[in-house]
Design a protein around this motif. Structure first.
Motif, PDB file in Angstrom:
ATOM      1  N   GLU A  38       0.904  -1.200   0.035  1.00 17.72           N
ATOM      2  CA  GLU A  38       0.125   0.011   0.007  1.00 17.72           C
ATOM      3  C   GLU A  38       0.859   1.373  -0.146  1.00 17.72           C
ATOM      4  O   GLU A  38       2.061   1.230   0.667  1.00 17.72           O
ATOM      5  CB  GLU A  38      -0.735  -0.090   1.462  1.00 17.72           C
ATOM      6  CG  GLU A  38      -2.041  -0.896   0.811  1.00 17.72           C
ATOM      7  CD  GLU A  38      -3.083  -0.569   2.125  1.00 17.72           C
ATOM      8  OE1 GLU A  38      -3.055   0.367   3.013  1.00 17.72           O
ATOM      9  OE2 GLU A  38      -4.138  -1.172   2.096  1.00 17.72           O
ATOM     10  N   HIS A  98      -4.769   6.460   0.099  1.00 25.39           N
ATOM     11  CA  HIS A  98      -3.858   5.439   0.131  1.00 25.39           C
ATOM     12  C   HIS A  98      -4.642   4.418  -0.945  1.00 25.39           C
ATOM     13  O   HIS A  98      -5.391   4.358  -1.335  1.00 25.39           O
ATOM     14  CB  HIS A  98      -3.840   4.982   1.381  1.00 25.39           C
ATOM     15  CG  HIS A  98      -4.706   4.099   2.087  1.00 25.39           C
ATOM     16  ND1 HIS A  98      -5.971   4.750   2.708  1.00 25.39           N
ATOM     17  CD2 HIS A  98      -5.169   2.746   2.190  1.00 25.39           C
ATOM     18  CE1 HIS A  98      -7.078   4.110   3.106  1.00 25.39           C
ATOM     19  NE2 HIS A  98      -6.394   2.993   2.898  1.00 25.39           N
ATOM     20  N   HIS A 100      -5.319   0.293  -2.274  1.00 22.58           N
ATOM     21  CA  HIS A 100      -5.901  -0.841  -1.736  1.00 22.58           C
ATOM     22  C   HIS A 100      -5.681  -1.596  -3.074  1.00 22.58           C
ATOM     23  O   HIS A 100      -5.710  -1.520  -4.176  1.00 22.58           O
ATOM     24  CB  HIS A 100      -7.687  -0.805  -1.356  1.00 22.58           C
ATOM     25  CG  HIS A 100      -7.905  -0.399  -0.144  1.00 22.58           C
ATOM     26  ND1 HIS A 100      -9.209  -0.775   0.175  1.00 22.58           N
ATOM     27  CD2 HIS A 100      -7.033   0.009   1.079  1.00 22.58           C
ATOM     28  CE1 HIS A 100      -9.050  -0.112   1.626  1.00 22.58           C
ATOM     29  NE2 HIS A 100      -7.869  -0.023   2.124  1.00 22.58           N
ATOM     30  N   SER A 108     -12.151   0.025   4.862  1.00 21.50           N
ATOM     31  CA  SER A 108     -12.109  -1.085   5.907  1.00 21.50           C
ATOM     32  C   SER A 108     -12.435  -0.636   7.383  1.00 21.50           C
ATOM     33  O   SER A 108     -11.989   0.394   7.555  1.00 21.50           O
ATOM     34  CB  SER A 108     -10.841  -1.931   5.758  1.00 21.50           C
ATOM     35  OG  SER A 108      -9.783  -1.063   6.236  1.00 21.50           O
ATOM     36  N   ASP A 111      -9.204   1.269   8.165  1.00 23.43           N
ATOM     37  CA  ASP A 111      -9.364   2.550   7.521  1.00 23.43           C
ATOM     38  C   ASP A 111     -10.107   3.433   8.589  1.00 23.43           C
ATOM     39  O   ASP A 111      -9.779   4.758   8.924  1.00 23.43           O
ATOM     40  CB  ASP A 111      -9.863   2.504   6.308  1.00 23.43           C
ATOM     41  CG  ASP A 111      -8.946   1.820   5.193  1.00 23.43           C
ATOM     42  OD1 ASP A 111      -7.810   1.937   5.462  1.00 23.43           O
ATOM     43  OD2 ASP A 111      -9.549   1.295   4.230  1.00 23.43           O
ATOM     44  N   ILE A 133      -9.739   6.390  -1.515  1.00 19.26           N
ATOM     45  CA  ILE A 133      -8.881   5.164  -1.786  1.00 19.26           C
ATOM     46  C   ILE A 133      -8.875   4.845  -2.996  1.00 19.26           C
ATOM     47  O   ILE A 133      -9.826   4.760  -3.800  1.00 19.26           O
ATOM     48  CB  ILE A 133      -9.648   4.137  -0.874  1.00 19.26           C
ATOM     49  CG1 ILE A 133      -9.782   4.324   0.664  1.00 19.26           C
ATOM     50  CG2 ILE A 133      -8.893   2.591  -1.061  1.00 19.26           C
ATOM     51  CD1 ILE A 133     -10.522   3.409   1.576  1.00 19.26           C
TER      52      ILE A 133
HETATM   53 ZN   LIG Z   1      -7.317   1.089   3.594  1.00 19.31          ZN
END
Ligand SMILES: [Zn+2]
Length: 160
Positions: A38, A98, A100, A108, A111, A133
Motif C-alpha cells: 500500500e 492510500h 488498496h 475497511s 481505515d 482510496i
Molecule cells: Zn485502507
C-alpha cells in the motif's frame, strides 16, 4: 486556470469538492499492482478557489513511509514538512489517500479506525476530513472518497 477532472458531492450533507487533474494524475499513477505494498500521501485543498472548494494537491508516496499488502503508515516527519510547505502556499490539509489491492476500493474497519485517530488529531482545523482510496480499476469506481463527519463516514458521489 486549474483543470478540474471531476467533482465529488455528498448530497445528504450538501457538500462538494472539485478535484484537480493534477491530483487525479498522482492517484492514477500509483495503483497497487501484483505484489505492491500500500502507498499513499496527504491531501490539500485550496480554500479560496472562486468556483468552490478545490482539492488542489495529493502528495506522492514517500520512501520513509512504512507499508505492507494491506496496511500503511505515512512517515510523520514528511507529513509535518508537507503540511508546513502547503500552509505557506495557502493550502490546507484535508485528509489523506492510500491504495488498496482491490478492483473497487472498499473502506475497511482499519481505515475507519486510523481515520478516527487522524480526525481527533486535527479536530480543530479539520472538522470533516476526507479519505480517498485508490483501487485497481481504471473505471470511475476505481477511485472513491469518503467524508468523516461526527463519527460517520459518507461515500462521495462522483459527478463529471
Ligand atoms: Zn485502507
Amino acid at each position: 486556470m486549474t483543470d478540474i477532472a471531476w467533482r465529488w458531492t455528498w448530497p445528504e450533507v450538501g457538500s462538494e469538492l472539485l478535484v484537480s487533474q493534477e491530483v487525479v494524475d498522482v492517484l492514477d499513477s500509483h495503483r497497487q499492482r501484483g505484489s505492491d505494498v500500500e502507498r499513499g500521501g496527504q491531501l490539500f485543498v485550496n480554500p479560496v478557489n472562486c468556483t468552490g472548494l478545490l482539492l488542489a494537491r495529493a502528495t506522492p508516496p514517500h520512501q520513509a513511509d512504512r507499508g505492507g499488502r494491506s496496511w500503511l503508515e505515512l512517515d510523520a516527519r514528511r507529513c509535518r514538512q508537507e503540511i508546513e510547505g502547503a500552509n505557506a502556499q495557502g493550502l490546507r490539509l484535508v485528509g489523506y489517500w492510500h491504495t488498496h489491492p482491490q478492483t473497487v476500493p472498499v473502506i475497511s474497519p482499519a481505515d475507519v479506525r486510523s481515520f478516527s485517530k487522524f480526525s481527533a488529531r486535527y479536530m480543530q482545523d479539520l472538522p470533516h476530513p476526507i479519505a480517498i482510496i485508490v483501487g485497481m480499476s481504471d473505471k470511475s469506481e476505481g477511485i472513491k472518497a469518503w467524508s468523516f463527519r461526527g463519527g460517520r463516514y459518507i461515500e462521495a458521489v462522483r459527478v463529471r
